[in-house]
Design a protein around this motif. Structure first.
Motif, mmCIF file in Angstrom:
data_model
loop_
_atom_site.group_PDB
_atom_site.id
_atom_site.type_symbol
_atom_site.label_atom_id
_atom_site.label_comp_id
_atom_site.label_asym_id
_atom_site.label_seq_id
_atom_site.Cartn_x
_atom_site.Cartn_y
_atom_site.Cartn_z
ATOM 1 N N ASP A 12 7.018 5.233 11.227
ATOM 2 C CA ASP A 12 6.916 4.069 10.343
ATOM 3 C C ASP A 12 6.340 2.850 11.065
ATOM 4 N N ARG A 13 5.384 3.088 11.962
ATOM 5 C CA ARG A 13 4.753 1.968 12.668
ATOM 6 C C ARG A 13 3.422 1.582 12.037
ATOM 7 N N ASN A 14 2.761 2.552 11.418
ATOM 8 C CA ASN A 14 1.452 2.304 10.822
ATOM 9 C C ASN A 14 1.527 2.421 9.307
ATOM 10 N N PRO A 15 0.629 1.747 8.598
ATOM 11 C CA PRO A 15 0.657 1.793 7.140
ATOM 12 C C PRO A 15 0.464 3.201 6.603
ATOM 13 N N CYS A 16 1.145 3.487 5.513
ATOM 14 C CA CYS A 16 0.908 4.716 4.770
ATOM 15 C C CYS A 16 -0.538 4.732 4.273
ATOM 16 N N ILE A 17 -1.120 5.905 4.201
ATOM 17 C CA ILE A 17 -2.448 6.062 3.605
ATOM 18 C C ILE A 17 -2.323 7.015 2.426
ATOM 19 N N TRP A 18 -2.781 6.564 1.279
ATOM 20 C CA TRP A 18 -2.754 7.449 0.126
ATOM 21 C C TRP A 18 -4.155 7.602 -0.435
ATOM 22 N N PHE A 19 -4.326 8.670 -1.208
ATOM 23 C CA PHE A 19 -5.645 9.105 -1.626
ATOM 24 C C PHE A 19 -5.747 8.996 -3.145
ATOM 25 N N GLN A 20 -6.653 8.124 -3.578
ATOM 26 C CA GLN A 20 -6.822 7.838 -4.998
ATOM 27 C C GLN A 20 -8.069 8.529 -5.518
ATOM 28 N N SER A 21 -7.897 9.281 -6.578
ATOM 29 C CA SER A 21 -9.025 10.030 -7.140
ATOM 30 C C SER A 21 -10.103 9.087 -7.655
ATOM 31 N N SER A 22 -11.344 9.397 -7.333
ATOM 32 C CA SER A 22 -12.467 8.581 -7.791
ATOM 33 C C SER A 22 -13.644 9.488 -8.145
ATOM 34 N N GLY A 23 -14.642 8.890 -8.772
ATOM 35 C CA GLY A 23 -15.871 9.613 -9.044
ATOM 36 C C GLY A 23 -16.766 9.655 -7.810
ATOM 37 N N ARG A 24 -17.938 10.262 -7.960
ATOM 38 C CA ARG A 24 -18.870 10.389 -6.846
ATOM 39 C C ARG A 24 -20.045 9.420 -6.946
ATOM 40 N N GLU A 25 -20.034 8.572 -7.965
ATOM 41 C CA GLU A 25 -21.165 7.674 -8.166
ATOM 42 C C GLU A 25 -21.308 6.711 -6.981
ATOM 43 N N GLU A 26 -22.541 6.460 -6.599
ATOM 44 C CA GLU A 26 -22.837 5.533 -5.509
ATOM 45 C C GLU A 26 -23.558 4.304 -6.051
ATOM 46 N N PRO A 27 -23.426 3.140 -5.423
ATOM 47 C CA PRO A 27 -22.518 2.904 -4.293
ATOM 48 C C PRO A 27 -21.082 2.749 -4.766
ATOM 49 N N ARG A 28 -20.144 3.033 -3.917
ATOM 50 C CA ARG A 28 -18.736 2.873 -4.261
ATOM 51 C C ARG A 28 -17.944 2.455 -3.028
ATOM 52 N N GLN A 29 -16.936 1.671 -3.262
ATOM 53 C CA GLN A 29 -16.062 1.284 -2.160
ATOM 54 C C GLN A 29 -15.104 2.425 -1.891
ATOM 55 N N ARG A 30 -14.963 2.793 -0.642
ATOM 56 C CA ARG A 30 -14.116 3.929 -0.315
ATOM 57 C C ARG A 30 -12.703 3.518 0.094
ATOM 58 N N TRP A 31 -12.592 2.459 0.886
ATOM 59 C CA TRP A 31 -11.272 2.023 1.343
ATOM 60 C C TRP A 31 -10.878 0.722 0.666
ATOM 61 N N HIS A 32 -9.595 0.600 0.304
ATOM 62 C CA HIS A 32 -9.076 -0.700 -0.103
ATOM 63 C C HIS A 32 -7.606 -0.791 0.296
ATOM 64 N N PRO A 33 -7.156 -1.983 0.699
ATOM 65 C CA PRO A 33 -5.741 -2.166 1.034
ATOM 66 C C PRO A 33 -4.914 -2.468 -0.214
ATOM 67 N N ASP A 34 -3.681 -2.006 -0.195
ATOM 68 C CA ASP A 34 -2.670 -2.392 -1.174
ATOM 69 C C ASP A 34 -1.644 -3.241 -0.437
ATOM 70 N N VAL A 35 -1.372 -4.422 -0.938
ATOM 71 C CA VAL A 35 -0.433 -5.335 -0.302
ATOM 72 C C VAL A 35 0.750 -5.536 -1.246
ATOM 73 N N TRP A 36 1.922 -5.068 -0.819
ATOM 74 C CA TRP A 36 3.129 -5.154 -1.631
ATOM 75 C C TRP A 36 3.868 -6.434 -1.298
ATOM 76 N N ILE A 37 4.176 -7.234 -2.337
ATOM 77 C CA ILE A 37 4.834 -8.512 -2.134
ATOM 78 C C ILE A 37 5.894 -8.734 -3.213
ATOM 79 N N ASP A 38 6.683 -9.784 -3.011
ATOM 80 C CA ASP A 38 7.658 -10.192 -4.012
ATOM 81 C C ASP A 38 6.916 -10.666 -5.256
ATOM 82 N N PRO A 39 7.361 -10.259 -6.456
ATOM 83 C CA PRO A 39 6.673 -10.709 -7.672
ATOM 84 C C PRO A 39 6.518 -12.222 -7.774
ATOM 85 N N SER A 40 7.477 -12.963 -7.227
ATOM 86 C CA SER A 40 7.407 -14.419 -7.319
ATOM 87 C C SER A 40 6.259 -15.006 -6.512
#
Length: 216
Positions: free
Chosen positions: A141-169
């Motif tokens: 639990d030292r490095n961020p989890c990496i998860w794999f989101q299904s996408s299409g093959r159309e180019e150009p496309r962004q491959r990586w994006h961060p998810d930042v979890w925060i308090d709703p407030s």
């Protein structure tokens, strides 16, 4: 122990704590290292008595605390009890718990070929493939989890994006700051689960919360 879902955890009204993937987190402002060390020692004693141990990050001038039940991979009643104990220990010392500056980051790879690329990333990062799920995790639990989101093959496309979890407030202030810094709010269609933002070049990031979700 049964894993609690987001609504069950929210019903506990744990002031100063935020539910992010797999755990409860808080930051205790201590002002100096000595005070933080004293709090860590007190939490350590309580954890030994309860036989349930939090992850502690002692820094000047704050202590970051994360609670999770590793045997079920999420938050249980044990974590709720320990959160209340830690809150009491901090309050007794005149210290404040806050989730305002707490966040937990994940990385998502948008890909049409999850089964092909996942073993590579697990190997190169020395992470483990989660059975029955679409992510890989660091067992320490030292490095961020990496998860794999299904996408299409159309180019150009962004491959990586961060998810930042925060308090709703904290969502609106983060959005306001990002827009003021030149970014844009791309979509709030999935709010309050997540909001999609982009930097001035179009690189995207998601601000995520526990809202409208089950167990994380």
């Amino acid at each position: 122990m049964t894993k609690l879902d987001a609504k069950q955890i929210a019903a506990e009204k744990l002031d100063g704590w935020v539910y992010v993937p797999g755990g409860l987190q808080t930051r205790v402002t201590t002002g100096d290292f000595r005070t933080g060390l004293a709090l860590v020692n007190a939490v350590g004693e309580a954890a030994e008595q309860a036989d349930h141990h939090p992850d502690l990050n002692l820094r000047y001038p704050a202590v970051d605390i994360r609670l999770t039940s590793h045997d079920v991979g999420g938050v249980t009643a044990r974590d709720v009890r320990m959160a209340r104990t830690i809150s009491s220990l901090a309050t007794e010392r005149g210290l404040r718990l806050s989730s305002d500056d707490v966040s937990r980051s994940e990385w998502a790879l948008d890909t049409p070929a999850e089964a092909t690329v996942k073993p590579f990333w697990a190997a190169v990062l020395a992470m483990e493939i989660t059975e029955g799920a679409n992510d890989i995790v660091d067992p320490a639990d030292r490095n961020p989890c990496i998860w794999f989101q299904s996408s299409g093959r159309e180019e150009p496309r962004q491959r990586w994006h961060p998810d930042v979890w925060i308090d709703p407030s904290q969502v609106q202030s983060r959005i306001d700051a990002a827009v003021a810094a030149g970014g844009t709010l791309v979509s709030d269609a999935e709010a309050p689960a997540f909001w999609v933002l982009a930097d001035p070049e179009g690189n995207r990031v998601c601000l995520c919360t526990w809202q409208t979700r089950g167990a994380l």
